[in-house]
Design a protein around this motif. Structure first.
Motif, short mmCIF file in Angstrom:
data_model
loop_
_atom_site.label_atom_id
_atom_site.label_comp_id
_atom_site.label_asym_id
_atom_site.label_seq_id
_atom_site.Cartn_x
_atom_site.Cartn_y
_atom_site.Cartn_z
N THR A 14 51.08 118.53 13.78
CA THR A 14 50.68 119.21 15.01
C THR A 14 49.20 119.04 15.28
OG1 THR A 14 52.43 120.87 14.71
CG2 THR A 14 50.62 121.43 16.19
N LEU A 15 48.39 119.18 14.22
CA LEU A 15 46.94 119.02 14.38
C LEU A 15 46.58 117.61 14.80
CD1 LEU A 15 45.60 121.05 11.30
CD2 LEU A 15 45.41 121.66 13.72
N VAL A 16 47.27 116.61 14.21
CA VAL A 16 47.00 115.22 14.56
C VAL A 16 47.36 114.96 16.02
CG1 VAL A 16 47.71 112.82 14.16
CG2 VAL A 16 47.21 114.32 12.22
N VAL A 17 48.53 115.44 16.44
CA VAL A 17 48.97 115.23 17.82
C VAL A 17 48.01 115.90 18.80
CG1 VAL A 17 50.78 115.77 19.50
CG2 VAL A 17 51.39 114.92 17.23
N LEU A 18 47.63 117.14 18.51
CA LEU A 18 46.69 117.85 19.39
C LEU A 18 45.33 117.17 19.41
CD1 LEU A 18 47.53 121.59 18.55
CD2 LEU A 18 48.15 120.30 20.61
N GLY A 19 44.88 116.70 18.25
CA GLY A 19 43.61 116.00 18.18
C GLY A 19 43.62 114.72 19.00
N LEU A 20 44.71 113.94 18.91
CA LEU A 20 44.82 112.72 19.70
C LEU A 20 44.87 113.02 21.19
CD1 LEU A 20 47.37 110.69 17.53
CD2 LEU A 20 44.94 110.22 17.85
N ALA A 21 45.58 114.08 21.55
CA ALA A 21 45.64 114.48 22.96
C ALA A 21 44.26 114.87 23.48
CB ALA A 21 46.62 115.64 23.14
N ALA A 22 43.51 115.60 22.66
CA ALA A 22 42.15 115.99 23.05
C ALA A 22 41.26 114.75 23.18
CB ALA A 22 41.57 116.95 22.02
N LEU A 23 41.46 113.78 22.29
CA LEU A 23 40.67 112.55 22.34
C LEU A 23 40.93 111.79 23.63
CD1 LEU A 23 38.75 110.60 20.83
CD2 LEU A 23 40.79 109.55 19.83
N ILE A 24 42.22 111.65 23.99
CA ILE A 24 42.57 110.93 25.21
C ILE A 24 42.04 111.66 26.44
CG2 ILE A 24 44.49 110.18 26.65
CD1 ILE A 24 44.01 108.48 24.18
N THR A 25 42.12 113.00 26.42
CA THR A 25 41.61 113.78 27.56
C THR A 25 40.10 113.61 27.70
OG1 THR A 25 43.36 115.42 27.22
CG2 THR A 25 41.48 116.09 28.55
N THR A 26 39.40 113.64 26.57
CA THR A 26 37.95 113.44 26.60
C THR A 26 37.60 112.06 27.13
OG1 THR A 26 37.68 114.92 24.71
CG2 THR A 26 35.86 113.44 25.20
#
Length: 330
Positions: A14-26
């Motif tokens: 979950t943390l990895v998925v959320l982190g990747l989503a935050a990265l793409i959004t940034t």
């Protein structure tokens, strides 16, 4: 597999998925938002001519797009453009509007200034003449080669830190990594300058001055990433790489000139190594070093930060080695 293990795996996933989503959004925000709000933002331009003749210009340039400076003569205005005091300027007389541009300093600002000059000339029922005082080279009139150099310049910082860390790992290899990054900066800076000047003919300034700026830019990037990796591990390297790629790249202003970005974004971009490297390259390659002081200082600070981080990591490594030696003796 136990329920506890499954639960831990689920949390990490979950943390990895959320982190990747935050990265793409940034990444999307960093690339899209400045583009959506791009345009001239307090671009410094000069004006020469009588007060009466320039009233129309000042009315047309009202707002946040331009920052107008007055010059007593056309010659003084031309000198200011060549010295990068202003991005361009207009000399307004009763019979003509002369537009003085420096396309190599920012092609998009040049286009906007030309449109402004044409508007002033139309209002005065006269004609406008464009004089490009600092153009790109004849072989690369749009500056495509210089713009294309940005990503290789960024990777010049990323690859050495990554490859040297794998080739000379651990505390024992740290000083070798720092020396290798600095040596690579010299070789890479000289090579990029040679390609831009002698292969693509995208720049035509003093080769050694251009190369020196590229050496400094590469050193700032590589030592910063190397220092972060040495002190914080791969997390530090990832943080630095993301900062340079996701913010430094779109905010560099290399293709347009920094004044085409919103004021806050432009200022941030010029404080990061990619933006400072691009500004230093532009200053050295086309303006004989005029305006090179600030980006050169910015890059020197980044290089100093990177080396300082590496020294801190080296000091920590020595303490760890000493503690282990003492524990083994006991």
């Amino acid at each position: 597999m136990s329920k506890h293990t499954l639960s831990a795996t689920g949390r990490r996933l979950t943390l990895v998925v959320l982190g990747l989503a935050a990265l793409i959004t940034t990444m999307l925000c960093a690339f899209a938002l400045p583009s959506l709000h791009s345009g001239p933002h307090r671009v410094p331009i000069g004006v020469a001519g009588s007060e009466e003749a320039t009233k129309t210009l000042r009315r047309s340039a009202d707002g946040d797009a331009w920052k107008i400076r007055s010059y007593p003569t056309t010659e003084a205005l031309q000198a200011a453009v060549k010295d990068r005091e202003v991005s361009g300027g207009l000399a307004v007389t009763g019979h003509q509007v002369d537009i003085y541009t420096a396309t190599a300093g920012g092609p998009t600002a040049t286009g906007a200034l030309t449109a402004l000059g044409d508007s002033v000339a139309a209002q005065q029922s006269t004609r406008a003449t464009v004089h490009d005082l600092v153009p790109f080279t004849e072989d690369d009139p749009r500056g495509a080669g210089m713009t294309a150099a940005l990503l290789p310049m960024i990777f010049d910082g990323i690859f050495p830190a990554l490859i040297l860390a794998g080739t000379f790992p651990g505390h024992r290899g740290l000083r070798t990594r720092v020396a290798g990054a600095l040596l690579f900066s010299v070789v890479a800076g000289a090579a990029i300058a040679a390609v831009l000047q002698f292969a693509t003919h995208s720049v035509d300034g003093n080769y050694w001055l251009t190369a020196a700026g590229l050496v400094l830019g590469t050193a700032a990037l590589s030592t910063t990433l190397l220092g972060l990796q040495a002190l914080l591990g791969m997390a530090g390297f990832a943080l630095g790489g993301a900062l340079m790629m996701l913010l430094g790249n779109p905010l560099s202003g290399l293709a347009t000139g920094p004044h085409w970005l919103p004021t806050g974004w432009a200022a941030l971009g010029q404080l990061l190594p990619p933006g400072a490297s691009g500004s230093l390259l532009r200053a050295n390659a086309f303006f004989d070093g005029s305006g090179a002081g600030r980006p050169a200082l910015t890059l020197a600070v980044w290089a100093g930060i990177g080396i300082t981080l590496a020294l801190l990591a080296d000091r920590r490594g020595r303490r760890t080695a000493t503690a282990r030696s003492e524990a083994a003796t006991v």
